[in-house]
Design an enzyme around this catalytic site. Structure first.
Site, PDB file in Angstrom:
ATOM      1  N   GLY A 249       0.829  -1.214   0.000  1.00 32.85           N
ATOM      2  CA  GLY A 249       0.000   0.000   0.000  1.00 32.85           C
ATOM      3  C   GLY A 249       0.861   1.261   0.000  1.00 32.85           C
ATOM      4  O   GLY A 249       0.558   2.242  -0.686  1.00 32.85           O
ATOM      5  N   ASP A 250       1.965   1.234   0.740  1.00 35.66           N
ATOM      6  CA  ASP A 250       2.862   2.398   0.802  1.00 35.66           C
ATOM      7  C   ASP A 250       3.534   2.613  -0.555  1.00 35.66           C
ATOM      8  O   ASP A 250       3.752   3.746  -0.979  1.00 35.66           O
ATOM      9  CB  ASP A 250       3.936   2.193   1.886  1.00 35.66           C
ATOM     10  CG  ASP A 250       3.318   1.715   3.195  1.00 35.66           C
ATOM     11  OD1 ASP A 250       2.174   2.113   3.482  1.00 35.66           O
ATOM     12  OD2 ASP A 250       3.965   0.928   3.905  1.00 35.66           O
TER      13      ASP A 250
HETATM   14  N1  LIG Z   1      -1.814 -10.284  -4.330  1.00 31.50           N
HETATM   15  C1  LIG Z   1      -1.466  -9.185  -5.013  1.00 31.50           C
HETATM   16  N2  LIG Z   1      -1.236  -9.257  -6.353  1.00 31.50           N
HETATM   17  C2  LIG Z   1      -0.920  -8.169  -7.065  1.00 31.50           C
HETATM   18  N3  LIG Z   1      -0.823  -6.941  -6.544  1.00 31.50           N
HETATM   19  C3  LIG Z   1      -1.054  -6.791  -5.209  1.00 31.50           C
HETATM   20  C4  LIG Z   1      -1.381  -7.907  -4.382  1.00 31.50           C
HETATM   21  N4  LIG Z   1      -1.554  -7.451  -3.103  1.00 31.50           N
HETATM   22  C5  LIG Z   1      -1.325  -6.110  -3.158  1.00 31.50           C
HETATM   23  N5  LIG Z   1      -1.038  -5.720  -4.407  1.00 31.50           N
HETATM   24  C6  LIG Z   1      -0.756  -4.356  -4.898  1.00 31.50           C
HETATM   25  O1  LIG Z   1      -0.552  -3.474  -3.806  1.00 31.50           O
HETATM   26  C7  LIG Z   1      -1.573  -2.481  -3.768  1.00 31.50           C
HETATM   27  C8  LIG Z   1      -1.956  -2.206  -2.327  1.00 31.50           C
HETATM   28  O2  LIG Z   1      -2.419  -3.407  -1.745  1.00 31.50           O
HETATM   29  P1  LIG Z   1      -3.538  -3.460  -0.603  1.00 31.50           P
HETATM   30  O3  LIG Z   1      -4.858  -3.124  -1.184  1.00 31.50           O
HETATM   31  O4  LIG Z   1      -3.386  -4.778   0.046  1.00 31.50           O
HETATM   32  O5  LIG Z   1      -3.115  -2.216   0.299  1.00 31.50           O
HETATM   33  P2  LIG Z   1      -2.867  -2.138   1.853  1.00 31.50           P
HETATM   34  O6  LIG Z   1      -3.880  -2.944   2.582  1.00 31.50           O
HETATM   35  O7  LIG Z   1      -2.706  -0.705   2.183  1.00 31.50           O
HETATM   36  O8  LIG Z   1      -1.444  -2.821   1.885  1.00 31.50           O
HETATM   37  P3  LIG Z   1      -0.442  -3.051   3.101  1.00 31.50           P
HETATM   38  O9  LIG Z   1      -1.067  -2.486   4.345  1.00 31.50           O
HETATM   39  O10 LIG Z   1      -0.278  -4.545   3.122  1.00 31.50           O
HETATM   40  O11 LIG Z   1       0.792  -2.328   2.675  1.00 31.50           O
HETATM   41  C9  LIG Z   1      -2.712  -3.023  -4.618  1.00 31.50           C
HETATM   42  O12 LIG Z   1      -3.489  -1.971  -5.149  1.00 31.50           O
HETATM   43  C10 LIG Z   1      -1.938  -3.794  -5.675  1.00 31.50           C
HETATM   44  O13 LIG Z   1      -1.415  -2.902  -6.654  1.00 31.50           O
HETATM   45  O1  LIG Z   2       1.046  -0.218  12.907  1.00 29.02           O
HETATM   46  P1  LIG Z   2       0.855   0.624  11.662  1.00 29.02           P
HETATM   47  O2  LIG Z   2       1.495   1.981  11.802  1.00 29.02           O
HETATM   48  O3  LIG Z   2      -0.558   0.665  11.182  1.00 29.02           O
HETATM   49  O4  LIG Z   2       1.628  -0.142  10.476  1.00 29.02           O
HETATM   50  C1  LIG Z   2       3.006  -0.328  10.573  1.00 29.02           C
HETATM   51  C2  LIG Z   2       3.459  -1.252   9.479  1.00 29.02           C
HETATM   52  O5  LIG Z   2       2.873  -2.548   9.552  1.00 29.02           O
HETATM   53  O6  LIG Z   2       3.088  -0.690   8.212  1.00 29.02           O
HETATM   54  C3  LIG Z   2       4.134  -0.818   7.272  1.00 29.02           C
HETATM   55  C4  LIG Z   2       3.627  -1.483   6.039  1.00 29.02           C
HETATM   56  O7  LIG Z   2       2.596  -0.750   5.468  1.00 29.02           O
HETATM   57  C5  LIG Z   2       5.243  -1.576   7.975  1.00 29.02           C
HETATM   58  O8  LIG Z   2       6.487  -1.099   7.583  1.00 29.02           O
HETATM   59  C6  LIG Z   2       4.982  -1.369   9.438  1.00 29.02           C
HETATM   60  O9  LIG Z   2       5.482  -2.388  10.259  1.00 29.02           O
END
Ligand SMILES: Nc1ncnc2c1ncn2[C@@H]1O[C@H](COP(=O)(O)OP(=O)(O)OP(=O)(O)O)[C@@H](O)[C@H]1O
Ligand SMILES: O=P(O)(O)OC[C@@]1(O)O[C@H](CO)[C@@H](O)[C@@H]1O
Length: 306
Positions: A249-250
């Site tokens: 997501g980041d």
């Molecule tokens: N299984 C996957 N296959 C392909 N792309 C993915 C997958 N999971 C995540 N992504 C990519 O990463 C982006 C962000 O993922 P997600 O919607 O899980 O965000 P998030 O929940 O904020 O992520 P996280 O908190 O795990 O960093 C998606 O829009 C997609 O581009």
């Molecule tokens: O506890 P929060 O602040 O919600 O999330 C922190 C965290 O899970 O988010 C990043 C991935 O998005 C990691 O680098 C980190 O450990």
């Protein structure tokens, strides 16, 4: 200048365990350590995409030193407020399913907050700030909102990526951009969101309800939808096994900002953002620019306007 704000950074400790078994001694197959926390991740991915930023927030102790040293080695500017305790360690277990154990923040004092406010007071209307991650639990849930109101008064663009009550409150300060995932958006409206159509419906409501210019709703393997005014766009990544969801997501947020700085084409901006998110999901740690550019060629986009 772009700034990122991480009030609750972490040393991310990723352990790969062949067959993780609860209640017994597990041995690691592979281990990784890197600086974490959502704003810090955005700074690191921006750097890989050729965009400089300064990382702000709270760091403390040996874990805080580690984060600052790695960022320095990567030529990322920092101006953290040093706090008394150790920055937390977040454990990510890769063993079949991904399990995360995120630590608690060290204590943040009134003086620490004042020091942070004086750093933020130096930003001007040419600057943009990414506000990302959780709030330390001792801070009130409207902390981001309070900081954002002052920044907005100065014409500073705020990109927001947080969750829970911190998100609910911060939305009231009308960020320029927000990136909830579909579950966070569903929680906000107390509904369930399982389709692109529902994500568009509630994403549009989010823009209207909180007077927001840009929203990206991320949907993991389904990619993301992008809402701006009356327009809606979708981008879907290629299907491939994901090896790591930490920081996907980041990476999407960093990809969005990097492209949005150069292009007014929403389709192109979303495709690049999703490419960055997916390139991270497909790799051990964070995406490289080459991987993002490669995946960008395979992204399918659609305009969803009526
Ligand atoms: N299984 C996957 N296959 C392909 N792309 C993915 C997958 N999971 C995540 N992504 C990519 O990463 C982006 C962000 O993922 P997600 O919607 O899980 O965000 P998030 O929940 O904020 O992520 P996280 O908190 O795990 O960093 C998606 O829009 C997609 O581009
Ligand atoms: O506890 P929060 O602040 O919600 O999330 C922190 C965290 O899970 O988010 C990043 C991935 O998005 C990691 O680098 C980190 O450990």
């Amino acid at each position: 200048m772009i700034y990122t704000l991480t009030l609750n950074p972490a040393l991310d400790y990723v352990v790969e365990v062949a067959d993780f078994t609860e209640g017994s001694i597990n041995r690691t197959k592979n281990e990784l350590k890197y600086p974490g926390g959502k704003g810090i991740n955005v700074s690191r991915v921006l750097k890989r995409l050729g965009v400089s930023s300064t990382a702000l927030g709270f760091t403390g102790g040996f874990t805080g030193d580690y984060i600052e040293n790695v960022l320095k080695q990567e030529n990322i500017d920092t101006d953290f407020v040093r706090v008394n305790g150790d920055t937390r360690i977040n454990v990510k277990i890769r063993g079949g399913k991904e399990t995360e154990i995120n630590g608690a923040s060290p204590s943040i004092s009134e003086d620490d907050i004042r020091s942070l406010e004086s750093r933020l007071a130096l930003l001007d209307n040419e600057d943009q700030l990414v506000v990302a991650g959780s709030l330390p639990s001792m801070l009130p849930p409207d902390t981001y909102k309070r900081l954002m109101i002052r920044l907005k008064e100065k014409g500073i663009r705020v990109y927001l990526d947080t969750s829970g009550e911190a998100l609910t409150k911060a939305l009231e300060a009308s960020p320029y951009f927000v990136k909830p995932n579909h579950l966070e958006l569903a929680e906000l409206y107390d509904v369930s969101i399982s389709s692109v159509e529902e994500a568009v419906q509630y994403g549009k409501k989010l823009l209207d309800d909180f007077d927001i210019s840009h929203a990206v709703i991320s949907m993991a393997g389904e990619g993301a939808v992008y809402l701006h005014g009356d327009e809606a766009y979708q981008a879907k990544p290629p299907e491939r096994p994901a090896v790591n969801s930490v920081g996907a997501g980041d990476s999407l947020v960093a990809g969005f900002i990097a492209k949005h700085l150069l292009s007014n084409n929403p389709d192109e901006v979303l495709a690049f953002a999703v490419s960055a998110g997916s390139a991270t999901a497909f790799s051990e740690t964070f995406c490289t620019k080459e991987e993002v550019v490669q995946i960008n060629k395979e992204i399918k986009t659609a305009v969803l306007n009526e």
